[in-house]
Design an enzyme around this catalytic site. Structure first.
Site, short mmCIF file in Angstrom:
data_model
loop_
_atom_site.label_atom_id
_atom_site.label_comp_id
_atom_site.label_asym_id
_atom_site.label_seq_id
_atom_site.Cartn_x
_atom_site.Cartn_y
_atom_site.Cartn_z
N SER A 145 0.88 -1.19 0.00
CA SER A 145 0.00 0.00 0.00
C SER A 145 0.91 1.22 0.00
O SER A 145 2.10 1.11 0.32
CB SER A 145 -0.84 -0.03 1.29
N TYR A 158 -1.22 -1.00 10.50
CA TYR A 158 -1.36 -1.12 9.03
C TYR A 158 -0.08 -0.60 8.36
O TYR A 158 0.47 -1.25 7.46
CB TYR A 158 -2.60 -0.35 8.57
N1 LIG Z 1 -8.86 -0.46 -0.39
C1 LIG Z 1 -7.79 0.33 -0.42
O1 LIG Z 1 -7.88 1.55 -0.48
C2 LIG Z 1 -6.41 -0.31 -0.39
C3 LIG Z 1 -5.30 0.51 -0.65
C4 LIG Z 1 -4.03 -0.06 -0.61
C5 LIG Z 1 -3.88 -1.40 -0.32
N2 LIG Z 1 -4.98 -2.14 -0.06
C6 LIG Z 1 -4.77 -3.55 0.24
O2 LIG Z 1 -5.40 -4.32 -0.77
C7 LIG Z 1 -5.77 -5.60 -0.25
C8 LIG Z 1 -7.24 -5.83 -0.55
O3 LIG Z 1 -7.98 -4.78 0.04
P1 LIG Z 1 -9.52 -4.52 -0.30
O4 LIG Z 1 -9.71 -3.07 -0.42
O5 LIG Z 1 -9.97 -5.40 -1.41
O6 LIG Z 1 -10.14 -4.96 1.10
P2 LIG Z 1 -11.38 -5.93 1.41
O7 LIG Z 1 -11.62 -5.86 2.86
O8 LIG Z 1 -12.50 -5.60 0.46
O9 LIG Z 1 -10.80 -7.33 0.99
C9 LIG Z 1 -9.89 -8.04 1.79
C10 LIG Z 1 -10.30 -9.50 1.75
O10 LIG Z 1 -9.35 -10.24 2.50
C11 LIG Z 1 -10.06 -11.23 3.22
N3 LIG Z 1 -9.29 -11.64 4.40
C12 LIG Z 1 -9.02 -10.93 5.51
N4 LIG Z 1 -8.33 -11.67 6.37
C13 LIG Z 1 -8.14 -12.89 5.79
C14 LIG Z 1 -7.52 -14.08 6.20
N5 LIG Z 1 -6.95 -14.18 7.41
N6 LIG Z 1 -7.50 -15.12 5.35
C15 LIG Z 1 -8.10 -15.05 4.14
N7 LIG Z 1 -8.74 -13.94 3.70
C16 LIG Z 1 -8.75 -12.87 4.52
C17 LIG Z 1 -11.36 -10.56 3.63
O11 LIG Z 1 -12.36 -11.50 3.95
C18 LIG Z 1 -11.68 -9.74 2.39
O12 LIG Z 1 -12.52 -10.41 1.48
C19 LIG Z 1 -5.44 -5.55 1.23
O13 LIG Z 1 -4.19 -6.17 1.45
C20 LIG Z 1 -5.36 -4.07 1.52
O14 LIG Z 1 -4.57 -3.79 2.64
C21 LIG Z 1 -6.23 -1.65 -0.10
#
Ligand SMILES: NC(=O)c1ccc[n+]([C@@H]2O[C@H](COP(=O)([O-])OP(=O)(O)OC[C@H]3O[C@@H](n4cnc5c(N)ncnc54)[C@H](O)[C@@H]3O)[C@@H](O)[C@H]2O)c1
Length: 259
Positions: A145, A158
């Site tokens: 991120s 985070y």
């Molecule tokens: N949304 C943003 O703005 C953003 C920005 C930068 C990075 N990210 C990163 O992108 C990735 C996806 O984020 P997102 O926005 O799709 O979030 P999200 O919450 O929509 O998706 C994350 C998914 O991971 C699953 N998950 C969580 N813990 C888990 C575990 N222990 N085992 C298996 N699955 C698990 C959740 O059930 C969920 O479906 C993450 O790593 C997040 O940190 C997101």
């Protein structure tokens, strides 16, 4: 312009596949010809993903928890059983944790965030890379991120976890580069998603909309990214076009981190 067949015949394993970025990536990879094994710990969300694709033969959904080594070994074995090999690994599951200053950040939450975002990424690398190597190589994309490059008040766990994902990416890249495995990280800025709404709400309870407007104004592109825009970068890094890209950190943030 993307060649729509550029992942043709590739086998991809995606964790956090039922979330915003995971699901958009599953969709794009399938559209580009890949067969995808989609892993998430959220059974209901995984079922909705499955239903959204109706009878798509190139999608298999597997429930799994990236923090549990037995579960990781199990879903990797299941992916191998279903597809024979793994060419692409999108190591993406993550959680944001609560928003609190360091002095008030509960240890339990700090450990939980590191468990999913760091231990989970490590276990994925540990169990997937040998399978990939046995199949002749492949591409790993770890989700970090912009929080892995900068500090933001209130999200110390985070921030720490996403910095660690870059360390794991570089470490794996140094270990496995000579064996046909490319490892890169993607570092998205704010993406229009549940996770960002949760962070906005945590930073300013009851005023998530105002937070979003403030954040958007800080981004030179003047908007959040879309999950599909992240998916496009993942698909590129997974493709042959990226064959010399290895150990790199890919910022995708509309210019959020330029200053
Ligand atoms: N949304 C943003 O703005 C953003 C920005 C930068 C990075 N990210 C990163 O992108 C990735 C996806 O984020 P997102 O926005 O799709 O979030 P999200 O919450 O929509 O998706 C994350 C998914 O991971 C699953 N998950 C969580 N813990 C888990 C575990 N222990 N085992 C298996 N699955 C698990 C959740 O059930 C969920 O479906 C993450 O790593 C997040 O940190 C997101």
């Amino acid at each position: 312009m993307l060649d729509s067949n550029r992942l043709d015949g590739k086998i991809a394993l995606v964790t956090g596949a039922a979330g915003a970025i995971g699901a958009a990536t599953v969709r794009l990879m399938i559209a580009h010809g890949a067969r995808v094994v989609a892993v998430d710990r959220d059974r209901e969300a995984l079922r909705r993903l499955h239903d959204a694709f109706a009878a798509e033969p190139n999608l298999s959904t597997v429930e799994g928890d990236v923090t549990d080594e037995g579960s990781v070994a199990g879903f990797v074995a299941r992916a191998r059983e279903l597809t024979g090999r793994i060419d692409i690994f999108f190591n993406n599951a993550g959680v944001e944790g609560p928003v609190r200053p360091i002095a008030e950040y509960p240890l339990e939450d700090f450990r939980r965030v590191l468990d999913v975002n760091v231990v989970g990424v490590f276990l994925g690398l540990k169990h997937v890379i040998p399978v990939m190597a046995a199949g002749g190589g492949g591409a790993v994309i770890n989700t970090s991120s912009v929080a892995g490059l900068t500090g933001t008040p209130g999200i110390c766990a985070y921030n720490a976890s996403k910095h660690a994902v870059i360390g794991l990416t570089r470490s794996a890249a140094a270990e496995w580069g000579g064996r046909g495995i490319r490892v890169n990280s993607i570092n998205p800025g704010p993406i229009a998603s549940r996770m960002m709404t949760s962070l906005e709400e945590g930073l300013s309870p009851g005023h998530a909309d105002q937070m979003r407007a403030q954040f958007s104004a800080m981004i030179p592109a003047l908007r959040y990214g879309e999950p599909e825009e992240v998916a496009a970068l993942v698909a590129f890094l997974a493709s042959e076009d990226a064959r010399y890209i290895h150990g790199a950190v890919f910022v995708l943030d509309g210019g959020f981190t330029v200053s």
